[in-house]
Structures are given as structure tokens and as C-alpha cells.
Design an enzyme around this catalytic site. Sequence first.
Site, PDB file in Angstrom:
ATOM      1  CE1 TYR A   1     -41.431 -54.209 -41.206  1.00 14.33           C
ATOM      2  CE2 TYR A   1     -42.071 -53.411 -43.408  1.00 14.33           C
ATOM      3  CZ  TYR A   1     -41.466 -53.197 -42.078  1.00 14.33           C
ATOM      4  OH  TYR A   1     -41.027 -52.027 -41.989  1.00 14.33           O
TER       5      TYR A   1
ATOM      6  NE  ARG B   1     -37.840 -50.169 -38.422  1.00 14.06           N
ATOM      7  CZ  ARG B   1     -38.863 -50.719 -39.341  1.00 14.06           C
ATOM      8  NH1 ARG B   1     -40.004 -50.050 -39.461  1.00 14.06           N
ATOM      9  NH2 ARG B   1     -38.544 -52.026 -39.700  1.00 14.06           N
TER      10      ARG B   1
ATOM     11  CG  HIS C   1     -36.368 -49.095 -42.991  1.00 13.47           C
ATOM     12  ND1 HIS C   1     -35.591 -49.609 -42.118  1.00 13.47           N
ATOM     13  CD2 HIS C   1     -35.820 -48.815 -44.054  1.00 13.47           C
ATOM     14  CE1 HIS C   1     -34.196 -49.460 -42.807  1.00 13.47           C
ATOM     15  NE2 HIS C   1     -34.561 -48.968 -43.823  1.00 13.47           N
TER      16      HIS C   1
END
Length: 370
Positions: A282, A269, A273
Amino acid sequence: MGHTPTHTTAGNGVELSPWLPSQVPVSLLSPHDRTANGTYEEPSPELLLTAYRRMVLGRRFDEQATALARQGRLAVHPSSLGQEACQVGAALALRATDWLFPTYRDCVALVSRGIDPVEALTLLRGDAHCGYDPLHHRTAPQCTPLATHAAHATGLAHAERLKGADTVALALVGDGATSEGDFHEALNLAGVLRAPVVFLVQNNRYAISVPLSAQCAAPGLAYKGVGYGVRAEQVDGNDAAAVLAVLSTAIEDARAGGGPWLVEAHTYRLGPHTSADDPSRYRPAEEAEHWRRRDPITLLESALRERGVLTPEAAESAAADAEAYAADLRARFAEDPELTPLALFDHVFASPPPHLTEQRATLRAELEGR
């Protein structure tokens, strides 16, 4: 990835090797990474060119949807950036009579399936739970809860077979969904029923902000299939040719009575998100940059150019069509949708029960009395 044993049997004496995935993900486009070993037939140049055009269009659609979210025209948008090969491959591998079961991140698969882009974004706009006719498009409503649609795909596939149809259901799930009980229940049921269903896990390395290493200790997500009697494979999810080849094989084998498949597509990805997320909190920038160098559109474009399949004119035409597609989406989103509160009662029950009919009549009276 762990080592795949060559002659392993289960406690009941069943040979496990046919059920286990390849030791490394199947790859076709790169001559250095080619790993199919004759098991999978490479798609035709015409199909790969179609995949390229749809991937270019899908990315431009995704970019436009992200911009609409930033403008407040969408409540949120989960980007498909970097996962176009998986989603376009899934749409192209299915017949028109097959069923697709998408998640909230699979809008590119929806538009590749022929669904109107405005209807594909209706859920994310907040206007309805589903903006398109599932029966007409043979595409289930986008699923926001993780993995709950996996059992629905299994059930539909089994029901279609009972009716004598040769329908296959394809369920798209993320790596985070494989940690949910619904996922395992669906695989177990599919294995027991030998249902004609294929589960495509888009392993994009993160379930929201949780890396795969913190989700699963198995050598790979594809290995989860053998525990349920589901044939498994893993594929380079950024290699459009490999995705098409593996999914086409899985779908046609399931259609012919070979039982369910679990395919793990290794992808990434590239975006957040959702449009409300900050992935820099993160994951390291170096990691994302590594995967940008493996951009699925760039990989396919380079391969097609080297083979003389994609001309500069064809590439320019694909980009122009994608831009026109995005412009049309922008223009249509500038118009306020016509919504009515009475639509809340539509598509709830095939035959509305008395209390729902009464509530609808009460609301209508209140609206007319304003």
C-alpha cells in the site's frame, strides 16, 4: 499545510491566533529548516545527549522485539522504527510524577520511561493485559483500541488537579486515532475542563494501510484542536530537539493552568504496521526511502557531532549499551514465564465481588484436584 490567519476571531469574539498551530512544523536541528522563531527554547546539550542514548537504545530494543516476533516468541510486534524522537521526547519531557498514556506502538516510550523491557512486551507476548505496575511507573496500560485512552488521560489529569496535585497527563495517539469518536470526545472534555493534559499525535502517515489523505481533509491534524478550545502546535517529529522543546512547553503550560494542548508530530513509520503486515502492498518504496534519509537518530547524531557534543567514544558507548540491553532481553525471553490461571482474577476489581471470589475458588479447587 494551510495558511494560518493572523487576526481571525471566532463568532464569540475570541481571538483564534493563539490557538492555531505554526504554519509549518517547528524544527530546530537543521539550520535550513529552523522554524521556531524564538518561540521554543532548544533543549540543553546534556538533555539532547540523553535523548540520543535513549533513542539508540530504543531502536535496538525495537529491532530485538521484531526478531522475537519473527521467532514466535511474541504474538505480534508493532514497530516504532522511525518514531524514536517522538517516543523518547515524550518520556523525557514528563516529570516522574506525571502520567503517560501509551498505545500498543509505544514500547520505546515505555522503556524510556524506565519500565523493564520484558514487562513492556508482556502484552504483546500474550501473558497479561499489562506487564508492569501502572501506579508505580505512572504509566497507564498500553491501549490497543484506538483513542479510548484519550478520555482516560483527560479524566486523570482533571482528577489530579482536583486533588491539588500539579500532575500533567500525556496521551500518545496515532493519526488513525484522530478519526475515532473517543479522540474528539476527549478533546472536547479537556477543553471544557481546561484539564492539564497534552495529546501527542504521532502522524506517521498511515492508519494501518490507509494513508492520511484518505482519513482527513483538514489542512493538518493539529488544526482539530481549535474546534475544542485546545491550543495546538505541529512539530517535525523526526527532530528530537524540536519535539522536546514543544512538548516541554506544552506540558509546563498545562501544568501552570494554561489548559490542554494538541501537538501533531510529523513523522513516518519506517517499518510495517505490525510484524504481520506487508507495507509494500500500500505504499511506494520511494516514499519510505525519502523518510529513511530523515532518520531521527541520524539527524540528532549529525547535529550533536557538528556541535562537538557527541564524541566517537560516546557514540560507541551508546551502541554498546544498546547491544547489551538487547542481549539481556534475548536471554530473559528464552526463559518460559511462570504463569498461573488464577492470575486471571487479579487486578479486575479493587474489592472482588462475591461471584468472582466464588469463581476463583472453584478454579483453584479444579487445579488442585488435577
